[in-house]
Design a protein around this motif. Sequence first.
Motif, short mmCIF file in Angstrom:
data_model
loop_
_atom_site.label_atom_id
_atom_site.label_comp_id
_atom_site.label_asym_id
_atom_site.label_seq_id
_atom_site.Cartn_x
_atom_site.Cartn_y
_atom_site.Cartn_z
N TYR A 8 -12.86 2.72 5.02
CA TYR A 8 -11.62 3.05 4.32
C TYR A 8 -11.59 2.34 2.98
O TYR A 8 -11.70 1.11 2.90
CB TYR A 8 -10.41 2.65 5.15
CG TYR A 8 -9.09 2.77 4.43
CD1 TYR A 8 -8.77 3.90 3.66
CD2 TYR A 8 -8.15 1.74 4.49
CE1 TYR A 8 -7.57 4.00 2.99
CE2 TYR A 8 -6.93 1.84 3.83
CZ TYR A 8 -6.64 2.96 3.08
OH TYR A 8 -5.44 3.07 2.41
N SER A 12 -8.54 4.64 -3.37
CA SER A 12 -9.77 5.40 -3.64
C SER A 12 -9.69 6.30 -4.86
O SER A 12 -10.71 6.80 -5.33
CB SER A 12 -10.13 6.25 -2.41
OG SER A 12 -9.07 7.15 -2.10
N GLY A 17 -11.31 1.75 -6.89
CA GLY A 17 -11.57 2.47 -5.64
C GLY A 17 -12.48 3.67 -5.82
O GLY A 17 -13.39 3.89 -5.01
N SER A 18 -12.28 4.44 -6.88
CA SER A 18 -13.13 5.62 -7.11
C SER A 18 -14.56 5.20 -7.41
O SER A 18 -15.51 5.89 -7.02
CB SER A 18 -12.56 6.47 -8.24
OG SER A 18 -12.54 5.76 -9.47
N VAL A 21 -16.15 4.36 -4.09
CA VAL A 21 -16.50 5.60 -3.39
C VAL A 21 -17.78 6.19 -3.97
O VAL A 21 -18.67 6.62 -3.22
CB VAL A 21 -15.34 6.62 -3.48
CG1 VAL A 21 -15.78 7.99 -2.97
CG2 VAL A 21 -14.13 6.12 -2.67
N GLY A 34 -10.14 8.08 2.35
CA GLY A 34 -9.35 7.76 1.16
C GLY A 34 -8.07 8.56 1.17
O GLY A 34 -8.05 9.71 1.60
#
Length: 312
Positions: A8, A12, A17-18, A21, A34
Amino acid sequence: MNLNSKIYVAGSHGLVGSAIVRRLKKLGYTNILGKTSTELDLRNQSEVAAFFATECPEYVFLAAAKVGGIMANNNLPAEFIYDNVMIEANVIHSAHKYRVNKLLFLGSSCIYPKYAPQPLKEEYLLTGELEPTNEPYAIAKIAGVKLCQAYRRQYGDNFLSVMPPNLYGINDTFDLENSHVLPALMKKFHEAKLSKSPSVTVWGSGNPRREFLYVDDLANACCFLMKHYNDDEIINIGTGVDITIAELAAMMADIIGFTGDISFDTTKPDGTPIKRLDVSKINRLGWSAQTALKTGIEKTYQWFSQEVCAVD
């Protein structure tokens, strides 16, 4: 983490966060969770608990936060401390309650005292007063660090905290009033170039020194530490190199192609005089930043021109 582990990434869709990912996908991880802030309000304890109970993530990257530059921090101190404390408390507590294997919490270099010796070593935390312009945000981030350490000490949870410097890159927020200095300068110089403005005014004296880390380098470090670091102590992530705001402005103007004058509004606050992280600890583990500042700004400006300006 195995390639099919359920991971998790809180936040995201944001800058950090991106990037995490993107890095996880590049490494071959396939089971990544996400949620947007409208799908899951991390400030709401019951929503967060229900999400963890349903999804049962095995690993968590806590990159969700309310962030902004000096103006945003000055204008919204209550939101900066409340939103961030609630996000951290809810996610960290649910990670404990639902037996997450490991959690990585994203802090910030602003947790260090305003006049701490340079470069900033991890042990300088809580040895002096904070910079007043972002104190609520810094206190919230310190609370997140202490939550991770407390749950580790009391329950044995494998929760760790990392401290990056100023970040920039793809999916940043380009807002002249509320964003951080680098993306704000990028938009300001871009607009000045388009409008053929004779000059650009930069907040402050231009003398403060700051360290900047390309967000994809940060994501690389976070994935590295998730596999190789299990210590109770915080750890810095950065380049270990700083630059004055005046030098940053000149570099930005050169990359964007702005040829006018650059002036400085000394009636605006400078913030902390200098912030440079001591990154010897993470370097000894085998990780170091790979993206030079000029290269990172060029990559970011290319994305900004194609994605942000196209929408505007």
